[in-house]
Design a protein around this motif. Sequence first.
Motif, PDB file in Angstrom:
ATOM      1  N   SER A   1      20.494  57.904  33.321  1.00 20.34           N
ATOM      2  CA  SER A   1      20.175  58.828  32.234  1.00 20.34           C
ATOM      3  C   SER A   1      19.909  60.211  32.831  1.00 20.34           C
ATOM      4  O   SER A   1      19.928  60.384  34.048  1.00 20.34           O
ATOM      5  CB  SER A   1      18.967  58.268  31.466  1.00 20.34           C
TER       6      SER A   1
ATOM      7  N   THR B   1      26.188  64.729  27.780  1.00 19.74           N
ATOM      8  CA  THR B   1      27.367  63.989  27.325  1.00 19.74           C
ATOM      9  C   THR B   1      28.629  64.513  28.016  1.00 19.74           C
ATOM     10  O   THR B   1      29.496  63.738  28.408  1.00 19.74           O
ATOM     11  CB  THR B   1      27.478  64.104  25.794  1.00 19.74           C
TER      12      THR B   1
ATOM     13  N   GLY C   1      29.288  62.880  31.403  1.00 19.93           N
ATOM     14  CA  GLY C   1      29.409  61.426  31.481  1.00 19.93           C
ATOM     15  C   GLY C   1      30.684  60.979  32.188  1.00 19.93           C
ATOM     16  O   GLY C   1      30.682  60.042  32.978  1.00 19.93           O
TER      17      GLY C   1
ATOM     18  N   GLU D   1      27.632  53.110  26.536  1.00 23.22           N
ATOM     19  CA  GLU D   1      27.141  54.489  26.578  1.00 23.22           C
ATOM     20  C   GLU D   1      26.239  54.666  25.373  1.00 23.22           C
ATOM     21  O   GLU D   1      26.606  54.306  24.252  1.00 23.22           O
ATOM     22  CB  GLU D   1      28.308  55.485  26.519  1.00 23.22           C
ATOM     23  N   ARG D   2      25.051  55.192  25.587  1.00 24.07           N
ATOM     24  CA  ARG D   2      24.105  55.434  24.487  1.00 24.07           C
ATOM     25  C   ARG D   2      23.883  56.936  24.401  1.00 24.07           C
ATOM     26  O   ARG D   2      23.719  57.585  25.431  1.00 24.07           O
ATOM     27  CB  ARG D   2      22.782  54.706  24.752  1.00 24.07           C
ATOM     28  N   ASN D   3      23.863  57.477  23.197  1.00 26.99           N
ATOM     29  CA  ASN D   3      23.787  58.935  23.045  1.00 26.99           C
ATOM     30  C   ASN D   3      22.603  59.368  22.194  1.00 26.99           C
ATOM     31  O   ASN D   3      22.248  58.673  21.252  1.00 26.99           O
ATOM     32  CB  ASN D   3      25.062  59.462  22.376  1.00 26.99           C
TER      33      ASN D   3
ATOM     34  N   CYS E   1      23.468  61.610  27.244  1.00 23.12           N
ATOM     35  CA  CYS E   1      23.971  60.241  27.195  1.00 23.12           C
ATOM     36  C   CYS E   1      23.326  59.420  28.310  1.00 23.12           C
ATOM     37  O   CYS E   1      22.862  59.969  29.310  1.00 23.12           O
ATOM     38  CB  CYS E   1      25.490  60.191  27.304  1.00 23.12           C
TER      39      CYS E   1
END
Length: 285
Positions: A245, A249, A252, A269-271, A276
């Motif tokens: 983390s 973004t 990434g 992938e978490r935004n 991200c």
Amino acid sequence: MPWTEIALLVPDSLKDAVSGELSELGAAGLWENEEAPSGHTRLVAYFESAPELEALRTILQPIFQSEGLELPELESSRLKDQDWGEQWKKHWSSFPLGRRFFVVPSWSDSTCPADRDPIYIDPGQAFGTGTHETTQLTLEAMEVWMEPRKVVLDLGTGSGILTIAARLLDARHVHGCDTDPVAIAVARENVERNEQSIGLMCGSIDAIASKSVGFLLCNLTADAISELLPDIQRAMRPHAIAVFSGILTSQGRDIRQKAGPLGLSVLQERNRGEWCALVMRNNGP
Ligand code: SAH
């Protein structure tokens, strides 16, 4: 890390609605200054990571419009750490974090809701109040991806907030390291405050034994992650999972490209906002 203060004058009838929006947007503290014209309050919000003023205007406008009012002026200023000092503590309130946790500032007398576990934190001069998107993304990924009884390393532990969460999520052993001795001193106090048993060390990934980490938390910056990736992969057990983390973004792709050849494959992938987090599994040797 500099904080941002955003202040605005609101009619008392809209105070709760505006405060609610500011909290939703990640305000770490909210202060109601009553030195305002009668029937009004000056709301002062403190952000570790402030939203764009234009975005804030778009979000707040409908609240004022509903009462036929113009949006008041938003006054924004950056605070130097020393200006912030101890004062902000009075205004930083407890808040829910992830699915399971409730962060309580160590000086607060808030009670934790019965369905959540409290994490008591005094971040002092360290990063990690839990209000920053990058911390939230890391913690939420851990809640989803970490199996119980793992050996966890929090690389760049800051206030230690993620190590405490890892213990509460039933990790077998938790270790935190940070290159900043001040962070380690702060993390030690927080670990004691939460009565947890966690190994803390001033240093970085090069001091970690090969193939020893079952679940790795790494909330740094894209540059630092890029540089440390080979050593991180070396320290991970086969099939171990890592959460990266602190990555914008737009950065990434670069991290994915560097991780692939090392045998790290992206699981998710978490935004959030401009940030991200990449969850990766070690398929390497
Ligand atoms: N884990 C906390 C804090 C993240 S801030 C959270 O998620 O909220 C990142 C921390 O990493 C800082 O405390 C910084 O001192 C530390 N850090 C930066 N580079 C590092 C490195 N190469 N090795 C270990 N720690 C590092």
